[in-house]
Design a protein around this motif. Structure first.
Motif, PDB file in Angstrom:
ATOM      1  N   MET A 154       7.260  10.263   9.123  1.00 23.62           N
ATOM      2  CA  MET A 154       6.402  10.203   7.937  1.00 23.62           C
ATOM      3  C   MET A 154       5.476   8.990   8.023  1.00 23.62           C
ATOM      4  O   MET A 154       5.881   7.921   8.486  1.00 23.62           O
ATOM      5  N   TRP A 155       4.234   9.166   7.549  1.00 26.80           N
ATOM      6  CA  TRP A 155       3.317   8.042   7.415  1.00 26.80           C
ATOM      7  C   TRP A 155       3.740   7.222   6.204  1.00 26.80           C
ATOM      8  O   TRP A 155       3.985   7.790   5.131  1.00 26.80           O
ATOM      9  N   ALA A 156       3.829   5.902   6.369  1.00 33.29           N
ATOM     10  CA  ALA A 156       4.243   5.023   5.274  1.00 33.29           C
ATOM     11  C   ALA A 156       3.238   3.883   5.140  1.00 33.29           C
ATOM     12  O   ALA A 156       2.703   3.388   6.145  1.00 33.29           O
ATOM     13  N   PRO A 157       2.984   3.436   3.903  1.00 38.00           N
ATOM     14  CA  PRO A 157       2.076   2.299   3.704  1.00 38.00           C
ATOM     15  C   PRO A 157       2.652   1.028   4.326  1.00 38.00           C
ATOM     16  O   PRO A 157       3.860   0.843   4.379  1.00 38.00           O
ATOM     17  N   VAL A 158       1.757   0.177   4.806  1.00 42.45           N
ATOM     18  CA  VAL A 158       2.147  -1.135   5.323  1.00 42.45           C
ATOM     19  C   VAL A 158       1.794  -2.132   4.230  1.00 42.45           C
ATOM     20  O   VAL A 158       0.631  -2.251   3.851  1.00 42.45           O
ATOM     21  N   LEU A 159       2.799  -2.832   3.736  1.00 45.09           N
ATOM     22  CA  LEU A 159       2.599  -3.759   2.630  1.00 45.09           C
ATOM     23  C   LEU A 159       2.504  -5.187   3.143  1.00 45.09           C
ATOM     24  O   LEU A 159       3.285  -5.595   4.001  1.00 45.09           O
TER      25      LEU A 159
END
Length: 164
Positions: free
Chosen positions: A60-65
């Motif tokens: 899954m694509w996940a946001p980078v925080l």
């Protein structure tokens, strides 16, 4: 109705004789969308909002925080992604040798680089382009301010042995 069926049969025959070029099945990245296993740990950037995403091992694509260390693999797509280099605070990638691999036979990988000359002064754009379906070997310039990576391509830093 019969005419419609004949048209569909003719269209199917034409498509069978002239198939579309092969293309990697990589959907446009979006947070929460699936990504293929071969893109695990690859980062990308959304064009309109500038958010960064990473393809996780979960597929899954996940946001980078928050701030992150420079990444060694990036996915460009469509009109391209713009990243900051080592001539900018908190660079997204390191200068050095990189290889861009097209995701399908018709993709052309290209890059537009802008470097810092001095305080508030930028050099003209340096454009590099590969051939359709062929890898592009590129030197990401020192003092890089921005690079726009174009094409449906995976960009990988060519790390020395033992550092990969």
């Amino acid at each position: 109705m019969r005419r419609y069926g004949v048209l569909m049969a003719v269209a199917a025959g034409v498509l069978a004789l002239n198939p579309a070029p092969a293309r990697a099945d990589v959907p446009v990245p979006q947070a929460g969308a699936s990504c293929p296993a071969e893109l695990t740990d690859v980062m990308t950037r959304l064009p309109d909002v500038g958010d960064f995403l990473v393809c996780q091992a979960s597929g899954m694509w996940a946001p980078v925080l928050g701030p992150f260390d420079p990444a060694s693999r990036w996915l460009s797509y469509g009109a391209g992604i713009t990243l900051h280099g080592q001539g900018f605070r908190n660079p997204n990638l390191r200068s050095g040798l990189w290889t861009a691999a097209p995701l399908d036979p018709s993709a052309v990988c290209s890059a537009d680089q802008v470097t810092v000359i001095g305080p508030g002064e930028l050099a003209p754009v340096v454009h590099s382009a590969g051939e359709a379906g062929q890898p592009l070997h590129l030197a990401v310039l020192p003092k890089l301010f921005t690079i726009t990576m174009n094409g449906d391509c995976v960009w990988s830093e060519d790390l020395p042995p033992g550092l990969g």
